[in-house]
Design an enzyme around this catalytic site. Structure first.
Site, PDB file in Angstrom:
ATOM      1  N   TYR A   1      36.493  95.775  37.218  1.00  0.00           N
ATOM      2  CA  TYR A   1      37.832  94.801  37.530  1.00  0.00           C
ATOM      3  C   TYR A   1      37.314  93.549  37.750  1.00  0.00           C
ATOM      4  O   TYR A   1      37.965  92.496  37.327  1.00  0.00           O
ATOM      5  CB  TYR A   1      38.233  95.512  38.861  1.00  0.00           C
TER       6      TYR A   1
ATOM      7  N   SER B   1      58.379  91.594  35.678  1.00  0.00           N
ATOM      8  CA  SER B   1      59.357  92.467  36.040  1.00  0.00           C
ATOM      9  C   SER B   1      59.365  92.942  37.206  1.00  0.00           C
ATOM     10  O   SER B   1      60.267  93.419  37.875  1.00  0.00           O
ATOM     11  CB  SER B   1      59.227  93.755  35.089  1.00  0.00           C
ATOM     12  N   ARG B   2      58.283  92.576  38.115  1.00  0.00           N
ATOM     13  CA  ARG B   2      58.392  92.887  39.434  1.00  0.00           C
ATOM     14  C   ARG B   2      57.211  91.938  40.291  1.00  0.00           C
ATOM     15  O   ARG B   2      56.464  91.303  39.625  1.00  0.00           O
ATOM     16  CB  ARG B   2      57.900  94.441  39.768  1.00  0.00           C
TER      17      ARG B   2
ATOM     18  N   ASP C   1      53.660  94.128  25.588  1.00  0.00           N
ATOM     19  CA  ASP C   1      52.352  94.443  25.781  1.00  0.00           C
ATOM     20  C   ASP C   1      51.479  93.635  25.505  1.00  0.00           C
ATOM     21  O   ASP C   1      51.334  93.091  24.284  1.00  0.00           O
ATOM     22  CB  ASP C   1      52.038  95.871  25.316  1.00  0.00           C
TER      23      ASP C   1
ATOM     24  N   ILE D   1      54.807  89.527  42.257  1.00  0.00           N
ATOM     25  CA  ILE D   1      54.453  88.307  42.105  1.00  0.00           C
ATOM     26  C   ILE D   1      55.042  87.252  40.887  1.00  0.00           C
ATOM     27  O   ILE D   1      55.558  86.213  41.001  1.00  0.00           O
ATOM     28  CB  ILE D   1      52.913  87.698  42.286  1.00  0.00           C
ATOM     29  N   GLY D   2      54.928  87.932  39.672  1.00  0.00           N
ATOM     30  CA  GLY D   2      55.645  87.421  38.705  1.00  0.00           C
ATOM     31  C   GLY D   2      57.095  87.102  38.741  1.00  0.00           C
ATOM     32  O   GLY D   2      57.680  86.158  38.454  1.00  0.00           O
TER      33      GLY D   2
END
Length: 440
Positions: free
Chosen positions: A189, A40-41, A95, A43-44
């Site tokens: 992470y 939706s935003r 999700d 890099i993707g």
């Protein structure tokens, strides 16, 4: 239904056509179907739009169905952009921690477009915090999205990729660099992100000759909404745009399925493709770029890279030993300026207490209370428990508040260590900007 004028890459005859197109440099994604997580935003979405310009079918699989208060775009606005760019889009609320939601999205994609040719595992969660500062809820989130989500989505899409004549899985994840510097400040992470890379390592071998499985990672920081939130004001000019990742992804996806098991860096593959002008990707051409995580060939190499931009990695032995606290000198002078710029308005908009544990020539503990009254600052422990604790060398502390050292670069290189509320840490950068104007 597939685009009628485009060949289906699931027939043996079209396989030959595909290979021939690759060899002749005329490869196109027209008619192929991409399943993009987190599309939706950022890099993707950039990868989705690059494919759409070829006439590809794109499934935007992400959580954002309604506008986010801080982040731009939804799956529906991204789908509209894909259609406007020349592709066909399917927006799916997904999700990727939820197996049923992925199964439903995959089935919708197959029903609408006839199959899936390419999976882009882009969705990711990040928290650059140490072991004691990372709540298990955050650990579960990162492992659930980065590792489990990537594995699960791949598992459910692979049966369809096996039917494709141009099958690819592309994970947005780094090379498996085991230098401890990339673990010590954000172990959770790194474990989660490396989980995505281990999927590449294993699946590339498991499906060798059947599916191309590769990873892509940027040489420098990429300007995205997430980076803006993480780095605060001014981070953008140190970044490249997401277009470089989209172009690099296209280069990987244009290669045959025997190109597999590679951990590709965007700049490197574009150089192989003949790209020489990388300033076209810079947010601010000519400005020094912020190196991304995980790419040092050796600790010494990273030291040189960081020092060129004014920071010293935490793993480099300090040149001087800690000295006893001093009540005068550059630190006191810095706090004189801090006291001059703080007021009730700053306190009202910040609402945080900061503790600075300084080492080196002017070592000692200092505090900045921006939670009560008109604010206060001085040497010693804060009057109430600190929301944020920052650890760094005293000389670098002075440089940072004077605007001579970028806090984001210092943090990402390991020179500045932060414990506590990262949002409040970012707010402090605005105060540093005020002090810079005050001509420290």
């Amino acid at each position: 239904m597939r685009v009628s004028q485009a060949p289906s890459f699931r027939s043996s005859s079209s396989c030959s056509a595909c290979c021939e197109a690759i060899e002749q440099g005329t490869f196109t994604l027209a008619g192929l179907t991409l399943f993009v997580t987190g599309g939706s935003r950022g890099i993707g979405k950039a990868i989705a739009l690059k494919a759409a310009r070829d006439g590809a079918n794109v499934i935007i699989a992400a959580k954002t169905a309604v506008p986010h208060p801080k982040l731009p775009g939804t799956i529906y606005t991204a789908a509209e952009e894909v259609e406007a760019a020349g592709g066909k889009a399917l927006a799916c609320v997904v999700d990727i921690r939820d197996e049923q939601q992925i199964e439903e999205a995959v089935q919708k994609a197959v029903d609408k477009f006839g199959g899936i040719d390419i999976l882009v595992n882009n969705a990711s969660a990040i928290s650059l915090t140490g072991t004691l500062e990372t709540p298990m809820k955050k650990v579960d989130l990162m492992l659930g999205i980065n590792l489990r989500g990537t594995y699960l989505t791949s598992k459910l899409v692979i049966p369809h990729l096996l039917k494709s004549r141009s099958p690819h899985i592309l994970n947005l994840s780094p090379p498996l660099n085991l230098n401890p510097v990339w673990f010590k400040n954000h172990t959770a992470y790194t474990m989660a992100k490396y989980g995505m890379s281990m999927c590449v390592l294993g699946m590339a071998e498991e499906f060798r000759g059947q599916i191309a499985v590769n990873a892509l990672w940027p040489r420098t920081a990429i300007q995205t909404a997430a980076m803006d939130m993480l780095g605060g004001d001014g981070i953008g000019k140190q970044c490249r745009t997401a277009d470089i990742m989209a172009d690099a992804a296209y280069a990987i996806l244009s290669r045959p399925k025997d190109y597999t098991g590679h951990f590709v860096v965007d700049e490197d593959i574009l150089k192989e493709e003949g790209v020489q002008d990388f300033e076209q990707y810079a947010v601010q051409p000519g400005h020094p770029l912020l190196p991304d995580f995980f790419l040092d060939d050796a600790p010494e190499t990273l030291v040189k890279k960081m020092e060129q931009h004014g920071a010293t990695p935490a793993f480099k032995p300090p040149s001087s030993s800690a000295a006893p606290p001093s009540s005068s000198g550059p630190i006191e002078s810095t706090f004189d300026v801090i006291r001059a710029v703080i007021n009730e308005d700053v306190v009202k908009t910040t609402q945080g207490v900061y503790q600075f544990d300084l080492s080196g020539e002017h070592g000692g503990m200092w505090f900045l209370d921006l939670k009560s009254g008109s604010g206060s600052a001085g040497q010693g422990e804060p009057p109430i428990k600190a929301d944020v604790i920052m650890k760094l060398d005293s000389n670098d502390f002075t440089k940072m508040f004077a605007g001579k050292l970028k806090p984001t670069l210092a943090f990402m290189s390991g020179k500045l260590r932060i414990k506590g509320d990262m949002t409040l840490a970012i707010k402090l950068e605005k105060l540093m900007s005020r002090m810079n104007k005050a001509k420290l």
